[in-house]
Design an enzyme around this catalytic site. Sequence first.
Site, mmCIF file in Angstrom:
data_model
loop_
_atom_site.group_PDB
_atom_site.id
_atom_site.type_symbol
_atom_site.label_atom_id
_atom_site.label_comp_id
_atom_site.label_asym_id
_atom_site.label_seq_id
_atom_site.Cartn_x
_atom_site.Cartn_y
_atom_site.Cartn_z
ATOM 1 C CB SER A 143 54.342 10.921 8.801
ATOM 2 O OG SER A 143 55.437 10.486 9.560
ATOM 3 C CG HIS B 235 58.369 12.301 5.848
ATOM 4 N ND1 HIS B 235 57.635 11.610 4.917
ATOM 5 C CD2 HIS B 235 58.305 11.562 6.992
ATOM 6 C CE1 HIS B 235 57.150 10.511 5.464
ATOM 7 N NE2 HIS B 235 57.545 10.466 6.724
ATOM 8 C CD GLU C 296 57.528 12.218 1.026
ATOM 9 O OE1 GLU C 296 56.772 12.149 0.054
ATOM 10 O OE2 GLU C 296 57.122 12.034 2.191
ATOM 11 C CG ASN D 232 53.367 8.539 5.053
ATOM 12 O OD1 ASN D 232 53.698 7.371 4.891
ATOM 13 N ND2 ASN D 232 53.890 9.285 6.007
#
Length: 665
Positions: free
Chosen positions: A405, A426, A438, A476
């Site tokens: 992440s 991800h 992602e 994130n």
Amino acid sequence: MSASPVRLEREGRVAVVVIDNPPVNAGSAAVRSGLLEAVAAVAADPALEAGVIIGAGGTFVAGSDIREFGQPLAEPQLPAVLAALAACPKPFVAALHGAALGGGFELALGCDARVAAMDAVVGLPEVTLGMIPGAGGTQHLPRLAGVAKAIEIACSGRRVKAAEALRLGLVDAVAEGDLRAAAVAHALALGGRKRPVSALPVPADPPEAVADAEKAALRAGKGRPPVVAAIAAIKEAATLPYGEALANERRMFQALRQSPEAAALRHLFFAEREAAKVPGLEGAAERPVGSAGVVGAGTMGSGIATCFADAGIAVTLIDQDEEAVARGLACVKQGYDASVAAGRLDEAEAERRLARIHGAVDLASLADADLVVEAIFEDMALKEAMFARLDAVAKPGAILATNTSYLDVDRIAAATKRPQDVLGLHFFSPAPVMRLLEVVRAAKTSPGALATALAVGRKLRKLCVVAKVGEGFIGNRLYAAYRRQCELLVEEGALPEEVDAALESFGFAMGPFAVADMAGLDIAWRMRQRLAATRDPRERYCAIADRLCERGRLGRKTGAGWYRYPPGARRGEPDPEVRALIEAASAAAGIARRAIDPDEIRGRALATLVREAERVLAEGVALRASDVDLVLVNGYGFPKHEGGPLFWASRQDRARLDAATARLA
């Protein structure tokens, strides 16, 4: 008509009107003009008894040309075509294959009959684009399927497959063989008789069925204006004369078409198409992926394995001992059992998918895998060691992906002798449900590896957004900045429930503190611990979340985080212990707490997102602004009707937004 995307061909007494506007036969102004000319030609020719409208290539008409919706619609508009079909003394049959969606389905509903191929799907997705059907869809659909079912189909925008469409009466026949021949035969069988849908009565649905459908649609659509308008228009089909209700539908369509919500949803529609255009992949050869491996059989790993199985790809799920593997496989089966119970899958299909997943404890089981996804604990040393081991067992050309992440994919790739085959995939939790993926392009990732990963993502039915390596990638990183700002608001005087309420009122699916409790506070805590040594000492730091974690309050999974979760509670409850902890932290930081109104909460949180998004773009972590918007909408609950943080910012007063951003510094 040689330059027209519509041509007229003859099969005896039947005119076959072919729409040939690749790639998806979008209903452009040129198509509409061509259809008007063709209908007029059929009406004027005494040798013709009927007409068939069919699409060239792989589809009927996949929808109107969405590029027209942001500007004045060019003439002729679709209602004029449908009026011509209705006025033509000869019947028309729509021959449907591939997609007949939006204006394409409305065109079919304007014909006297519909014959579908086995692969056909029909639907009215306009509500998902901030509008309602504007060419009779809300009036014709309930006449065929009833008001309750029309509300469900139009408000969800879902695609209805041929078999269900036949059962609901949306099509008159399903052709198992040659569609064109079946449609011509159906046209002749009408014997010259017109059968307009507009002449049919609306079936009398039980009032409670309509009320239930309306309630469900409003709940699923969060009461947004297009949903409310679609319900109203559909119900008018049963209460107003056809012409009056049709005029009302068109008026609502035109108003919604020009609304900010429709502009935001169109932006996201085009953003998805742009996201698929990745520079540097021209001519890159995709590698075949017939089998996959997932290392780590926890919640995320088992979810990723499910994604592969759902896509028809055999997958081996690995963990360090038989007990962990068994737990992972049980988690997969539990997910499939839930899908069967909810009617989303039948038992036979669930068993087929489950049979594609095999458990193992030996990494050597991955020797023949074409793609391996690592989904172990978020620790750099563990991941580096795992990739060194995978490098030793995976076959040449296999792609090695990390589901990290936050961590540096370049460092992970450097643990192997094949950095050109390493990248990030991800996934978002729950992996089988969340559409966003992602795809992280490391410094040495080869074009072929990236192209293959994107192809696999599409096969998994994911929305792939490419990011470069950077702490937290796109999503994130932005969310961490947003969460930090929300924690500062709490330190200054707001309460978690006040921040959550302010941001949910803006349209976020959940407030940041409810999200943190759901995800688990320990994930971000480990990230903060990892970055502590490199943190700028001048940077303001709020330690409230650390104090919660130190007390074992890690969120829902421990029964307490920012909120407390009594047994059976669906939502967290404010906790006096948390309030006392917050007030003590404010006092320790020398901060005099004050009341903070919802406008300031929203303003600071959104300005933080915009500022961080602009940095991500400037650093090249994201390829384009629309990619940032896609990630925040599809992965983090930013409201779709606002189009994402950067689209939202583009529609704000720039001086006020710049001032808000400057205050954050």
